[in-house]
Design an enzyme around this catalytic site. Structure first.
Site, PDB file in Angstrom:
ATOM      1  N   ASP A  19       0.833  -1.210   0.000  1.00 39.58           N
ATOM      2  CA  ASP A  19       0.000   0.000   0.000  1.00 39.58           C
ATOM      3  C   ASP A  19       0.868   1.259   0.000  1.00 39.58           C
ATOM      4  O   ASP A  19       1.944   1.269   0.584  1.00 39.58           O
ATOM      5  CB  ASP A  19      -0.910  -0.018   1.239  1.00 39.58           C
ATOM      6  CG  ASP A  19      -2.101   0.913   1.070  1.00 39.58           C
ATOM      7  OD1 ASP A  19      -2.351   1.383  -0.065  1.00 39.58           O
ATOM      8  OD2 ASP A  19      -2.781   1.178   2.076  1.00 39.58           O
ATOM      9  N   ARG A  23      -0.069   7.619  -2.776  1.00 46.17           N
ATOM     10  CA  ARG A  23       0.432   8.716  -1.931  1.00 46.17           C
ATOM     11  C   ARG A  23       1.886   9.049  -2.255  1.00 46.17           C
ATOM     12  O   ARG A  23       2.302  10.202  -2.245  1.00 46.17           O
ATOM     13  CB  ARG A  23       0.286   8.346  -0.444  1.00 46.17           C
ATOM     14  CG  ARG A  23      -1.095   8.643   0.098  1.00 46.17           C
ATOM     15  CD  ARG A  23      -1.317   7.972   1.412  1.00 46.17           C
ATOM     16  NE  ARG A  23      -1.473   6.524   1.258  1.00 46.17           N
ATOM     17  CZ  ARG A  23      -1.338   5.648   2.250  1.00 46.17           C
ATOM     18  NH1 ARG A  23      -1.019   6.071   3.453  1.00 46.17           N
ATOM     19  NH2 ARG A  23      -1.526   4.361   2.032  1.00 46.17           N
ATOM     20  N   ASN A  67     -10.724  -2.765  -6.069  1.00 43.46           N
ATOM     21  CA  ASN A  67      -9.941  -1.813  -6.882  1.00 43.46           C
ATOM     22  C   ASN A  67     -10.556  -1.558  -8.254  1.00 43.46           C
ATOM     23  O   ASN A  67     -10.229  -0.564  -8.905  1.00 43.46           O
ATOM     24  CB  ASN A  67      -8.491  -2.303  -7.063  1.00 43.46           C
ATOM     25  CG  ASN A  67      -7.642  -2.171  -5.815  1.00 43.46           C
ATOM     26  OD1 ASN A  67      -6.665  -2.894  -5.643  1.00 43.46           O
ATOM     27  ND2 ASN A  67      -8.001  -1.251  -4.921  1.00 43.46           N
TER      28      ASN A  67
HETATM   29  C1  FPP Z   1      -1.980   0.040  -3.411  1.00 39.81           C
HETATM   30  O1  FPP Z   1      -1.511   1.384  -3.340  1.00 39.81           O
HETATM   31  C2  FPP Z   1      -1.406  -0.619  -4.584  1.00 39.81           C
HETATM   32  C3  FPP Z   1      -2.126  -1.112  -5.652  1.00 39.81           C
HETATM   33  C4  FPP Z   1      -3.599  -1.019  -5.725  1.00 39.81           C
HETATM   34  C5  FPP Z   1      -1.451  -1.710  -6.833  1.00 39.81           C
HETATM   35  C6  FPP Z   1      -0.236  -2.561  -6.546  1.00 39.81           C
HETATM   36  C7  FPP Z   1       0.539  -2.791  -7.800  1.00 39.81           C
HETATM   37  C8  FPP Z   1       1.885  -2.782  -7.911  1.00 39.81           C
HETATM   38  C9  FPP Z   1       2.796  -2.646  -6.754  1.00 39.81           C
HETATM   39  C10 FPP Z   1       2.547  -2.903  -9.239  1.00 39.81           C
HETATM   40  C11 FPP Z   1       2.539  -4.224  -9.925  1.00 39.81           C
HETATM   41  C12 FPP Z   1       2.680  -5.433  -9.096  1.00 39.81           C
HETATM   42  C13 FPP Z   1       2.542  -6.728  -9.507  1.00 39.81           C
HETATM   43  C14 FPP Z   1       2.777  -7.841  -8.549  1.00 39.81           C
HETATM   44  C15 FPP Z   1       2.138  -7.115 -10.893  1.00 39.81           C
HETATM   45  P1  FPP Z   1      -2.585   2.551  -3.395  1.00 39.81           P
HETATM   46  O2  FPP Z   1      -2.774   2.943  -4.815  1.00 39.81           O
HETATM   47  O3  FPP Z   1      -3.836   2.146  -2.675  1.00 39.81           O
HETATM   48  O4  FPP Z   1      -1.845   3.707  -2.617  1.00 39.81           O
HETATM   49  P2  FPP Z   1      -2.530   4.835  -1.716  1.00 39.81           P
HETATM   50  O5  FPP Z   1      -3.105   4.123  -0.505  1.00 39.81           O
HETATM   51  O6  FPP Z   1      -1.377   5.709  -1.360  1.00 39.81           O
HETATM   52  O7  FPP Z   1      -3.553   5.524  -2.546  1.00 39.81           O
END
Ligand code: FPP
Length: 248
Positions: A19, A23, A67
């Site tokens: 996560d 941000r 998501n």
């Molecule tokens: C959560 O951060 C992350 C995700 C929804 C996507 C995760 C994807 C990757 C790390 C890239 C690709 C990985 C693989 C294994 C193919 P967020 O967007 O919720 O962050 P925030 O809480 O700061 O908004």
């Protein structure tokens, strides 16, 4: 009741909520999608660390069932990133002896991604060094629900006796069937919750939370999590004396 697995100082199975990508980008006044690209680099850091430490299974929460409700532009960018990673990384993972698997509802993913998922699984299926499971379109409630549905269908067709349904049979129908349960769970990004990840499988998992945003993940923070894990006493519902081999 089955007895707890033997204590080990290194987690056999690490499960991660990655996560903080959005941000990380917003703090730099950059689009959120840039944070996901930076997050993909942190995935490599995590994989390397796990391989170096002999971790048998790494499960990453890449995309939750919720998501799909993010802005269309962000979902589209994530799909492109997944496709690119599958195209560019899976051969190398195969060369290094990793098995790649996916858990989650694939039906919402574009066909080229579903095809790459299936190809990656087929290519790496006999590898034994480490299993990388990518949870995509995944939700813990979805997982338990689909296991129940399978068992109900099997019971209705006479393939399963309802009286024989126990925890291990339910477990065998879940996404991570066949793997040891996660020993250590890491969540980056500062929130202290499970967010519908592996609801069943995390029952006795040790939890480690950090304010670090996922793209900032480094070897030192992973080592801190592993050190914290090594210092924990896992009791699996028993007493401290029981697990340390002392008085019952
Ligand atoms: C959560 O951060 C992350 C995700 C929804 C996507 C995760 C994807 C990757 C790390 C890239 C690709 C990985 C693989 C294994 C193919 P967020 O967007 O919720 O962050 P925030 O809480 O700061 O908004």
């Amino acid at each position: 009741m089955s007895s707890p697995p033997p204590a080990s100082r290194t987690p056999r199975h690490l499960a991660v909520i990655m996560d903080g990508n959005g941000r990380w980008a917003e703090r730099r006044q950059r689009p959120r999608t840039l944070g996901h690209r930076a997050g993909a680099k942190a995935v490599q850091v995590c994989i390397e660390f796990c391989l170096a430490n002999g971790v048998e299974a790494l499960t990453l929460f890449a995309f939750s069932s919720e998501n799909w409700n993010r802005p269309q532009e962000e979902v589209g960018a994530l799909m492109k990133l997944f496709l690119r990673m599958l195209d560019s990384e899976v051969e190398e993972m195969h060369r290094r002896g990793m098995r790649v698997a996916f858990i989650g509802d694939r039906s919402g993913f574009p066909e080229p991604i579903r095809a790459r998922m299936a190809q990656s699984e087929a290519l790496t299926r006999d590898n034994r060094r480490m299993v990388l499971t990518i949870a995509a379109g995944y939700g813990g409630r979805w997982d338990i629900t689909q296991a129940c549905r399978q068992l109900a269908e099997d019971a209705a067709a006479g393939r399963v006796d309802p009286a024989s349904i126990d925890e291990s049979l339910v477990q065998s129908r879940l996404g991570l069937a066949g793997l040891p349960e996660p020993d250590l769970f890491i969540r980056t990004g500062g929130d202290v919750r499970i967010s519908n990840f592996l609801l069943w499988q995390l029952a006795y998992t040790e939890m480690w939370f950090t304010d670090l945003l996922w793209p900032d993940l480094d070897t030192a923070s992973l080592q801190a999590a592993f050190d914290a894990y090594a210092a924990r006493e896992r009791r699996f519902g028993l007493t401290s004396a029981q697990v340390s081999g002392g008085a019952a």
